[in-house]
Design a protein around this motif. Structure first.
Motif, PDB file in Angstrom:
ATOM      1  N   PHE A  16      -2.983  -2.183   0.549  1.00 39.94           N
ATOM      2  CA  PHE A  16      -3.179  -1.363   1.734  1.00 39.94           C
ATOM      3  C   PHE A  16      -4.669  -1.156   1.950  1.00 39.94           C
ATOM      4  O   PHE A  16      -5.498  -1.534   1.119  1.00 39.94           O
ATOM      5  CB  PHE A  16      -2.466  -0.010   1.593  1.00 39.94           C
ATOM      6  N   ARG A  17      -5.013  -0.541   3.066  1.00 32.84           N
ATOM      7  CA  ARG A  17      -6.377  -0.106   3.348  1.00 32.84           C
ATOM      8  C   ARG A  17      -6.410   1.408   3.491  1.00 32.84           C
ATOM      9  O   ARG A  17      -5.530   1.999   4.123  1.00 32.84           O
ATOM     10  CB  ARG A  17      -6.911  -0.721   4.643  1.00 32.84           C
ATOM     11  N   ARG A  46      -3.707  -4.224   5.004  1.00 34.85           N
ATOM     12  CA  ARG A  46      -3.476  -3.568   6.287  1.00 34.85           C
ATOM     13  C   ARG A  46      -3.363  -2.059   6.080  1.00 34.85           C
ATOM     14  O   ARG A  46      -3.291  -1.571   4.954  1.00 34.85           O
ATOM     15  CB  ARG A  46      -2.204  -4.121   6.931  1.00 34.85           C
ATOM     16  N   ASP A  47      -3.315  -1.321   7.185  1.00 36.40           N
ATOM     17  CA  ASP A  47      -3.247   0.139   7.092  1.00 36.40           C
ATOM     18  C   ASP A  47      -1.974   0.602   6.388  1.00 36.40           C
ATOM     19  O   ASP A  47      -1.983   1.568   5.620  1.00 36.40           O
ATOM     20  CB  ASP A  47      -3.328   0.763   8.481  1.00 36.40           C
ATOM     21  N   LYS A  48      -0.874  -0.091   6.642  1.00 33.84           N
ATOM     22  CA  LYS A  48       0.409   0.282   6.032  1.00 33.84           C
ATOM     23  C   LYS A  48       0.564  -0.423   4.698  1.00 33.84           C
ATOM     24  O   LYS A  48       0.393  -1.638   4.600  1.00 33.84           O
ATOM     25  CB  LYS A  48       1.568  -0.085   6.960  1.00 33.84           C
ATOM     26  N   GLU A  49       0.886   0.339   3.643  1.00 32.07           N
ATOM     27  CA  GLU A  49       1.073  -0.248   2.326  1.00 32.07           C
ATOM     28  C   GLU A  49       2.297  -1.151   2.309  1.00 32.07           C
ATOM     29  O   GLU A  49       3.364  -0.797   2.833  1.00 32.07           O
ATOM     30  CB  GLU A  49       1.223   0.861   1.277  1.00 32.07           C
ATOM     31  N   ARG A  50       2.150  -2.329   1.714  1.00 33.84           N
ATOM     32  CA  ARG A  50       3.264  -3.276   1.652  1.00 33.84           C
ATOM     33  C   ARG A  50       3.265  -3.982   0.297  1.00 33.84           C
ATOM     34  O   ARG A  50       2.237  -4.107  -0.362  1.00 33.84           O
ATOM     35  CB  ARG A  50       3.167  -4.306   2.775  1.00 33.84           C
ATOM     36  N   CYS A 110     -10.363  -1.771   1.029  1.00 29.22           N
ATOM     37  CA  CYS A 110      -9.151  -2.435   0.549  1.00 29.22           C
ATOM     38  C   CYS A 110      -8.747  -1.878  -0.815  1.00 29.22           C
ATOM     39  O   CYS A 110      -9.594  -1.621  -1.672  1.00 29.22           O
ATOM     40  CB  CYS A 110      -9.364  -3.938   0.427  1.00 29.22           C
ATOM     41  N   HIS A 142      -8.107 -10.021   4.619  1.00 29.49           N
ATOM     42  CA  HIS A 142      -7.155  -9.962   5.726  1.00 29.49           C
ATOM     43  C   HIS A 142      -5.727  -9.661   5.257  1.00 29.49           C
ATOM     44  O   HIS A 142      -4.852  -9.332   6.067  1.00 29.49           O
ATOM     45  CB  HIS A 142      -7.173 -11.281   6.525  1.00 29.49           C
TER      46      HIS A 142
END
Length: 365
Positions: free
Chosen positions: A30-31, A13-17, A37, A10
């Motif tokens: 990111f995903r 996410r779609d956006k890389e952080r 993942c 979890h």
């Protein structure tokens, strides 16, 4: 002292952080659009994209060095991103896949294991990111745990680790496999490490350049189709394996060339393989034959893929469980016993590559 972050799906996410910054080291998560993942670990000289829950694969590796611009050293393939599948050929395009452990290579007619075993895309139950400092300085590392259990058959724990130091243009890869059964376990392991070839690159490696030490695989697996000209090339390479040392564009490596290599180690226990680029720089891998005594080279340059595994360090060759057991290429782990291995990969400047070539030449003379 190390700091560990336990990863869960979890967190991706779609956006890389950014997840971690540790001096000049960082990790972002990111995903892919496929849903897989991914985690990017990076220093000033390069970056790795790893798949923490799918085989702990190294999907991409980009590095530079002194006087060498950062470059992607990962094979080219038809896959622009990893796919969420256990099937090896349906998502094969990454820099490194762990292979094994109850079977490996191309299964023979009497084998039941999948191509290259269950490890390449294994669903890891645990993944963790670590930061810390050791004798080589600050580092960031990804590790994980995969427990493989099959009733009446097998029970083992796989624990890989990829470590990147702050000032390095290379990285280390480790794998430990522990037999959790109360009976012996037949173990097969190999690392499928796939560099990107370069036209007119030159291969250097610590083995005698003879047909006895660099043995061509003449057997063509059932999933490969070939032309008569290809069989003629195999006959030439069987007599003189040095004909593949220059990766000239007209060298017929479609669909693939495979060699079994008897590596020599230096005084520190390392065997070396280098792809020298035309500009004098190099991509390299080094492994320990006392841990992985079987070295396999795989080259495949086709309109759809471009790859060279200078060496796949392994306990076995890639011809399936039955063939490798008959050859005596089987490690037997007692109850509770663990197998472990380490190898290193990266990019060298022209001066560093020249030094390694001299070291290799001294070993094989």
């Amino acid at each position: 002292m190390t700091t560990t972050i336990n990863l869960t799906p979890h967190m991706f996410r779609d956006k890389e952080r950014t997840l971690v910054e540790f001096g000049t080291l960082s990790a972002t998560v990111f995903r892919y659009s496929s849903g897989v993942c991914a985690i990017r670990i990076e220093n000033k000289k390069g970056s790795l994209i790893l798949l923490p829950f799918q085989g702990q694969q190294i999907w991409s590796a980009e590095f530079g060095s002194i006087a060498v611009e950062r470059r992607n050293i990962t094979m080219q393939s038809i896959f622009s991103e990893p796919r969420p599948t256990r099937d090896f050929l349906s998502t094969f395009g990454g820099f490194c896949q762990h292979c094994g452990a109850t079977g490996s290579g191309a299964p023979g007619p009497d084998d039941t294991h999948p191509l290259h075993g269950e490890l390449p895309n294994a669903p890891y139950q645990e993944a963790m990111l670590c930061t810390g400092e050791d004798d080589e300085g600050p580092f960031i590392a990804l590790g994980g745990k995969y427990r493989h259990q099959a009733f009446f058959s097998s029970d083992y724990l796989a624990e890989p680790r990829v470590k990147l130091h702050a000032e390095a243009s290379c990285f280390s890869v480790c794998m430990q496999i522990t037999n959790k059964k109360r009976t012996d376990m037949d173990l097969m392991y190999a690392a499928h490490v796939n560099f990107r070839p370069v036209d007119n690159g030159k291969l250097h490696y610590s083995a005698p350049y003879t047909s006895d030490a660099v043995r061509l695989r003449k057997m063509v697996p059932s999933h490969i189709q070939v032309e008569p000209e290809y069989l003629e090339l195999l006959a030439d390479l069987e007599k003189d394996p040095t004909k593949h040392h220059i990766l000239s564009p007209d060298l017929m490596t479609d669909p693939e060339l495979v060699f079994f290599i008897n590596y020599l180690s230096d005084e520190d226990g390392w065997a070396h393989s280098l792809l020298e680029h035309p500009d004098g720089s190099g991509d390299f891998i080094r492994h320990r034959p006392d841990e992985t005594p079987r070295g396999t080279r795989w080259i495949s340059r086709t309109p759809d893929q471009d790859a060279i595994a200078m060496v796949e360090p392994g306990t076995c060759e890639p011809e399936g469980y039955t063939a490798e057991k008959n050859k005596g290429n089987m490690v037997v782990l007692a109850p509770g016993e663990a197998f472990s291995t380490t190898f290193e990969c990266g990019v060298l400047s022209p001066s560093e590559a020249s030094k390694l070539i001299g070291h290799i030449n001294a070993l094989i003379q």
